[in-house]
Design a protein around this motif. Structure first.
Motif, mmCIF file in Angstrom:
data_model
loop_
_atom_site.group_PDB
_atom_site.id
_atom_site.type_symbol
_atom_site.label_atom_id
_atom_site.label_comp_id
_atom_site.label_asym_id
_atom_site.label_seq_id
_atom_site.Cartn_x
_atom_site.Cartn_y
_atom_site.Cartn_z
ATOM 1 N N PRO A 1 2.455 -0.983 8.745
ATOM 2 C CA PRO A 1 3.031 -1.295 7.430
ATOM 3 C C PRO A 1 2.674 -0.229 6.395
ATOM 4 O O PRO A 1 1.670 0.477 6.528
ATOM 5 C CB PRO A 1 2.375 -2.632 7.046
ATOM 6 N N VAL A 2 3.494 -0.138 5.378
ATOM 7 C CA VAL A 2 3.223 0.784 4.279
ATOM 8 C C VAL A 2 2.074 0.220 3.456
ATOM 9 O O VAL A 2 2.123 -0.917 3.004
ATOM 10 C CB VAL A 2 4.483 0.983 3.403
ATOM 11 N N GLU A 3 1.035 1.006 3.277
ATOM 12 C CA GLU A 3 -0.095 0.594 2.454
ATOM 13 C C GLU A 3 0.160 0.939 0.990
ATOM 14 O O GLU A 3 -0.041 0.133 0.106
ATOM 15 C CB GLU A 3 -1.373 1.282 2.936
ATOM 16 N N ASN A 4 0.604 2.173 0.741
ATOM 17 C CA ASN A 4 0.886 2.627 -0.624
ATOM 18 C C ASN A 4 2.091 3.564 -0.568
ATOM 19 O O ASN A 4 1.999 4.634 0.028
ATOM 20 C CB ASN A 4 -0.327 3.348 -1.213
ATOM 21 N N PRO A 5 3.216 3.174 -1.186
ATOM 22 C CA PRO A 5 4.426 3.996 -1.098
ATOM 23 C C PRO A 5 4.402 5.248 -1.967
ATOM 24 O O PRO A 5 5.280 6.100 -1.834
ATOM 25 C CB PRO A 5 5.525 3.043 -1.560
ATOM 26 N N ASP A 6 3.405 5.378 -2.863
ATOM 27 C CA ASP A 6 3.324 6.558 -3.736
ATOM 28 C C ASP A 6 1.884 6.749 -4.181
ATOM 29 O O ASP A 6 1.502 6.362 -5.283
ATOM 30 C CB ASP A 6 4.268 6.399 -4.924
ATOM 31 N N GLU A 7 1.080 7.354 -3.318
ATOM 32 C CA GLU A 7 -0.368 7.508 -3.525
ATOM 33 C C GLU A 7 -0.764 8.052 -4.889
ATOM 34 O O GLU A 7 -1.627 7.526 -5.541
ATOM 35 C CB GLU A 7 -0.950 8.437 -2.455
ATOM 36 N N ASP A 8 -0.180 9.172 -5.305
ATOM 37 C CA ASP A 8 -0.579 9.826 -6.548
ATOM 38 C C ASP A 8 0.400 9.597 -7.690
ATOM 39 O O ASP A 8 0.225 10.154 -8.773
ATOM 40 C CB ASP A 8 -0.742 11.337 -6.336
ATOM 41 N N GLY A 9 1.445 8.815 -7.450
ATOM 42 C CA GLY A 9 2.435 8.556 -8.492
ATOM 43 C C GLY A 9 3.365 9.727 -8.753
ATOM 44 O O GLY A 9 4.081 9.738 -9.745
ATOM 45 N N ASP A 10 3.380 10.699 -7.834
ATOM 46 C CA ASP A 10 4.245 11.863 -8.037
ATOM 47 C C ASP A 10 5.371 11.957 -7.007
ATOM 48 O O ASP A 10 6.095 12.938 -6.953
ATOM 49 C CB ASP A 10 3.434 13.164 -8.033
ATOM 50 N N GLY A 11 5.521 10.913 -6.191
ATOM 51 C CA GLY A 11 6.600 10.890 -5.214
ATOM 52 C C GLY A 11 6.418 11.828 -4.042
ATOM 53 O O GLY A 11 7.366 12.106 -3.318
ATOM 54 N N ARG A 12 5.186 12.283 -3.804
ATOM 55 C CA ARG A 12 4.950 13.246 -2.714
ATOM 56 C C ARG A 12 4.073 12.705 -1.587
ATOM 57 O O ARG A 12 4.071 13.266 -0.495
ATOM 58 C CB ARG A 12 4.326 14.520 -3.263
ATOM 59 N N TYR A 13 3.307 11.645 -1.836
ATOM 60 C CA TYR A 13 2.350 11.161 -0.845
ATOM 61 C C TYR A 13 2.432 9.641 -0.708
ATOM 62 O O TYR A 13 2.441 8.929 -1.703
ATOM 63 C CB TYR A 13 0.911 11.506 -1.257
ATOM 64 N N ALA A 14 2.459 9.170 0.537
ATOM 65 C CA ALA A 14 2.414 7.736 0.828
ATOM 66 C C ALA A 14 1.395 7.523 1.947
ATOM 67 O O ALA A 14 1.031 8.469 2.657
ATOM 68 C CB ALA A 14 3.781 7.223 1.255
ATOM 69 N N SER A 15 0.938 6.292 2.112
ATOM 70 C CA SER A 15 0.000 6.001 3.199
ATOM 71 C C SER A 15 0.455 4.766 3.964
ATOM 72 O O SER A 15 1.085 3.866 3.407
ATOM 73 C CB SER A 15 -1.415 5.802 2.661
ATOM 74 N N LEU A 16 0.112 4.767 5.248
ATOM 75 C CA LEU A 16 0.383 3.618 6.103
ATOM 76 C C LEU A 16 -0.918 2.860 6.312
ATOM 77 O O LEU A 16 -2.009 3.440 6.257
ATOM 78 C CB LEU A 16 0.949 4.073 7.451
ATOM 79 N N GLU A 17 -0.804 1.582 6.553
ATOM 80 C CA GLU A 17 -1.972 0.736 6.762
ATOM 81 C C GLU A 17 -2.517 0.956 8.166
ATOM 82 O O GLU A 17 -1.772 0.889 9.140
ATOM 83 C CB GLU A 17 -1.559 -0.725 6.578
ATOM 84 N N THR A 18 -3.810 1.238 8.251
ATOM 85 C CA THR A 18 -4.464 1.404 9.543
ATOM 86 C C THR A 18 -5.753 0.589 9.566
ATOM 87 O O THR A 18 -6.287 0.228 8.523
ATOM 88 C CB THR A 18 -4.796 2.895 9.819
ATOM 89 N N ALA A 19 -6.231 0.326 10.768
ATOM 90 C CA ALA A 19 -7.477 -0.418 10.933
ATOM 91 C C ALA A 19 -8.655 0.474 10.520
ATOM 92 O O ALA A 19 -8.541 1.706 10.533
ATOM 93 C CB ALA A 19 -7.635 -0.850 12.388
ATOM 94 N N PRO A 20 -9.790 -0.135 10.156
ATOM 95 C CA PRO A 20 -10.946 0.657 9.708
ATOM 96 C C PRO A 20 -11.417 1.701 10.721
ATOM 97 O O PRO A 20 -11.963 2.723 10.348
ATOM 98 C CB PRO A 20 -12.034 -0.394 9.468
ATOM 99 N N ASP A 21 -11.204 1.461 12.028
ATOM 100 C CA ASP A 21 -11.660 2.422 13.037
ATOM 101 C C ASP A 21 -10.589 3.431 13.447
ATOM 102 O O ASP A 21 -10.781 4.204 14.366
ATOM 103 C CB ASP A 21 -12.194 1.684 14.265
ATOM 104 N N GLU A 22 -9.441 3.449 12.738
ATOM 105 C CA GLU A 22 -8.371 4.403 13.013
ATOM 106 C C GLU A 22 -8.336 5.484 11.940
ATOM 107 O O GLU A 22 -8.819 5.279 10.825
ATOM 108 C CB GLU A 22 -7.003 3.703 12.992
#
Length: 126
Positions: A32-53
């Motif tokens: 799943p998408v964790e954060n669709p816009d990490e820095d608020g500049d439309g360049r970085y997003a993150s996916l949800e991963t487990a703590p050991d990934e």
């Protein structure tokens, strides 16, 4: 002494459509998408991963698409110097991280510590 460890798998996507790239990789990897816009500049997003990934980041870039790794550290310059001694070279400082190139030609980044605790897979360097 400083510490470092492998922390991010970064999917560099040529272009500016972060939402489309994030949707594709989220569905392709089953994350799943964790954060669709990490820095608020439309360049970085993150996916949800487990703590050991590894954390998975999607990044819009101007260069051809590729995948690169991030190494997190509590001392950016000490880690860059350590890797230079192994044959890497500094390409440039961007925002708050070093872009490096391995002797093999692969680009990677040295970033500041990403989590409160480095975890069990931390390297300690003198």
């Amino acid at each position: 002494m400083h510490r470092s460890r492998l922390c991010n798998l970064v999917i560099d996507c040529q272009g500016t459509d972060l939402a489309a790239a994030t949707t594709f990789w989220s569905r392709a990897l089953g994350k799943p998408v964790e954060n669709p816009d990490e820095d608020g500049d439309g360049r970085y997003a993150s996916l949800e991963t487990a703590p050991d990934e590894l954390k998975i980041l999607i990044q819009c870039v101007d260069h051809p698409s590729r995948v690169h790794l991030d190494i997190e550290t509590d001392d950016l310059d000490a880690e860059a110097a350590r890797l230079e001694a192994l044959g890497a070279k500094r390409i440039g400082f961007v925002k708050r991280w070093w872009v490096m190139e391995a002797p093999t030609g692969h680009r990677f980044c040295i970033v500041r510590r990403q989590t409160e605790d480095f975890g069990p897979h931390t390297n300690r360097w003198d």
